[in-house]
Write a protein that holds these residues in place. Structure first.
Motif, PDB file in Angstrom:
ATOM      1  N   PRO A 134       0.979  -1.223  -0.199  1.00 42.53           N
ATOM      2  CA  PRO A 134      -0.125   0.151  -0.131  1.00 42.53           C
ATOM      3  C   PRO A 134       0.861   1.010  -0.054  1.00 42.53           C
ATOM      4  O   PRO A 134       0.635   2.367  -0.771  1.00 42.53           O
ATOM      5  N   ILE A 171       0.070   2.062  10.358  1.00 38.57           N
ATOM      6  CA  ILE A 171      -1.006   0.333  10.110  1.00 38.57           C
ATOM      7  C   ILE A 171       0.392  -0.478  10.989  1.00 38.57           C
ATOM      8  O   ILE A 171      -0.353  -1.820  10.645  1.00 38.57           O
ATOM      9  N   VAL A 199       0.818   5.190   5.598  1.00 38.75           N
ATOM     10  CA  VAL A 199       0.382   4.918   4.149  1.00 38.75           C
ATOM     11  C   VAL A 199      -1.195   5.996   4.091  1.00 38.75           C
ATOM     12  O   VAL A 199      -2.054   6.158   5.273  1.00 38.75           O
ATOM     13  N   LYS A 201      -4.552   7.398   3.137  1.00 39.10           N
ATOM     14  CA  LYS A 201      -5.586   6.070   3.492  1.00 39.10           C
ATOM     15  C   LYS A 201      -6.841   6.957   2.535  1.00 39.10           C
ATOM     16  O   LYS A 201      -7.039   6.161   1.402  1.00 39.10           O
ATOM     17  N   THR A 222      -5.274  -0.308   2.167  1.00 38.74           N
ATOM     18  CA  THR A 222      -4.446  -0.323   2.981  1.00 38.74           C
ATOM     19  C   THR A 222      -4.353  -1.763   3.528  1.00 38.74           C
ATOM     20  O   THR A 222      -3.338  -2.195   5.063  1.00 38.74           O
ATOM     21  N   PRO A 238      -1.155  -3.339  -3.797  1.00 37.35           N
ATOM     22  CA  PRO A 238      -2.822  -2.014  -3.654  1.00 37.35           C
ATOM     23  C   PRO A 238      -3.706  -1.780  -4.768  1.00 37.35           C
ATOM     24  O   PRO A 238      -3.596  -1.786  -5.956  1.00 37.35           O
TER      25      PRO A 238
END
Ligand code: F6R
Ligand code: MG
Ligand code: MG
Length: 385
Positions: A134, A171, A199, A201, A222, A238
């Motif tokens: 991701p 995450i 990451v 989102k 994610t 992803p």
């Protein structure tokens, strides 16, 4: 009326290794969705990249709908049966749980979905990546929505001039934060450079956006398979949805973020850094060293719940230069074999099979007189220099 775009993807088997999907399996997933979506979806589209099958669905059930998630889960289950019959490699790989339990989150497949207020014309691009994670979206999403050298609309278009809001997930800790750009650009960059942990989102417009206030305009899947399964089970390949035009990045500003094949982690055994190569669907085969990592972009327009398109956006000679650069980088990196920084650093090898190899050697280690923090080496050791 609000409309939801749900994009759900999974690797349920490929051939000959983790290279490419098998058309009869894709067909089965399509048949299943078509026959079981009548009162649920207003439209859908099935596509693929490398070993991943992708389902784009349009409905009005909102995000996290158990009905919509179950439909995708059951379609992947059905496809898995075909994959098993012909002995595809890794059949059912991403379906990590035995039974569906209300929400597809944490069960293996990747999900990117957003509820939107559709505009008169609602153009968007679905980006799908294979052999990466991701965090690979951090760089291009930042470029699209916060870098005026990529997106001149941030300077020229009064609707974009105010910037956007980035929702960033940690995450590892399971926390999230919202940060506005351009005000907090450096704070955003302070985090998203660490792409295996932070990451992007979602991206939202600000309340002051004249055409589309307070709207979700980009979303990225994610889901970290290794965090779910506790070991390496294929990378988390992803997908993302990016709305474009009219106060948002133009189609070409969005695609431009992929014109430089930046390095992402994943590739062979999920253990290597490599360039992300933009390709058309016909070239989304993971051949060289199980890669290199690739991205496909499908451009749609949505109206009254119906999709038009897609246009296979990277299937264009204008991206030949990026592809050539990517292959040059591949040639350069591959000569490093199993060495960092081509191979990922130790911290990211934790969920691969490497720790098992090292564990076997543990009993054979002998102590050495090594300077601990703040202590000096013993005279005898220094004399050896
Ligand atoms: C990367 C990937 C492949 C496999 C590799 C070994 O995401 O899926 O590179 O890791 O082909 O696969 P196994 O261990 O299944 O033989
Ligand atoms: Mg795979
Ligand atoms: Mg894959």
């Amino acid at each position: 009326m609000k409309t939801t775009i749900s994009h759900i993807k999974a690797d349920i088997g490929s051939l000959p290794g983790h290279t490419v999907v098998f058309p009869p399996v894709v067909e089965e997933v399509k048949r299943f969705v078509k026959e079981n979506s009548r009162n649920l979806l207003s439209d859908f589209f099935i596509s693929h990249i490398g070993d991943d099958i992708q389902i784009t669905m349009i409905h009005n059930k909102g995000i996290n709908s158990s009905e919509v998630h179950k439909l995708a889960w059951d379609a992947f289950k059905s496809g898995t049966e075909v994959a098993k019959k012909v002995g595809l490699y890794g059949a059912g790989q991403d379906l990590l749980k035995d039974a569906f339990s209300g929400n597809i989150k944490g069960m293996g497949p990747g999900i990117a979905e957003m509820e939107i207020t559709p505009r008169k014309s609602e153009p968007f691009i679905v980006y799908m990546m294979d052999k990466t994670e991701p965090g690979a979206f951090n760089y291009p999403i930042f470029k699209m929505f916060a870098d005026p050298f990529n997106t001149p609309g941030l300077v020229i278009d009064p609707n974009m001039h105010e910037g956007f809001i980035f929702e960033i997930w940690d995450i590892v800790e399971g926390k999230k934060i919202e940060l506005p750009t351009p005000e907090l650009t450096y704070d955003v960059l302070a985090m998203i450079g660490s792409k295996s942990r932070y990451v992007i989102k979602r991206v939202f417009t600000k309340p002051s956006h004249e055409k589309l206030p307070d709207e979700n305009v980009a979303v990225i899947s994610t889901d970290k398979l290794s965090l779910i399964a506790g070991e390496y089970v294929g990378k988390d390949d992803p997908a993302g949805i990016v709305r474009i035009q009219s106060g948002l990045p133009a189609s070409g500003e969005s695609l431009e973020a992929f014109s430089h094949p930046f390095l992402v982690s994943g590739w062979m055994r999920g253990s290597f850094n490599g360039p992300l190569m933009p390709v058309g669907m016909k070239d989304s085969k993971m051949t060289r060293f199980d890669g290199p990592p690739r991205v496909v972009a499908l451009g749609f327009v949505l109206k009254d719940g119906k999709l038009s398109g897609p246009v296979d956006m990277f299937d264009d000679p204008a991206f030949d230069g990026a592809r050539k650069t990517a292959v040059d980088i591949v040639d350069y990196l591959r000569r490093m074999g199993p060495f960092e920084p081509h191979r990922l650093p130790d911290s990211e090898m934790e969920y691969t099979t490497l720790p098992k190899v090292i564990a076997k050697l543990q009993g054979k280690f002998e102590s050495i007189d090594y300077p601990k923090k703040g202590k000096k080496l013993k005279e005898s050791t220094r004399d050896m220099d």
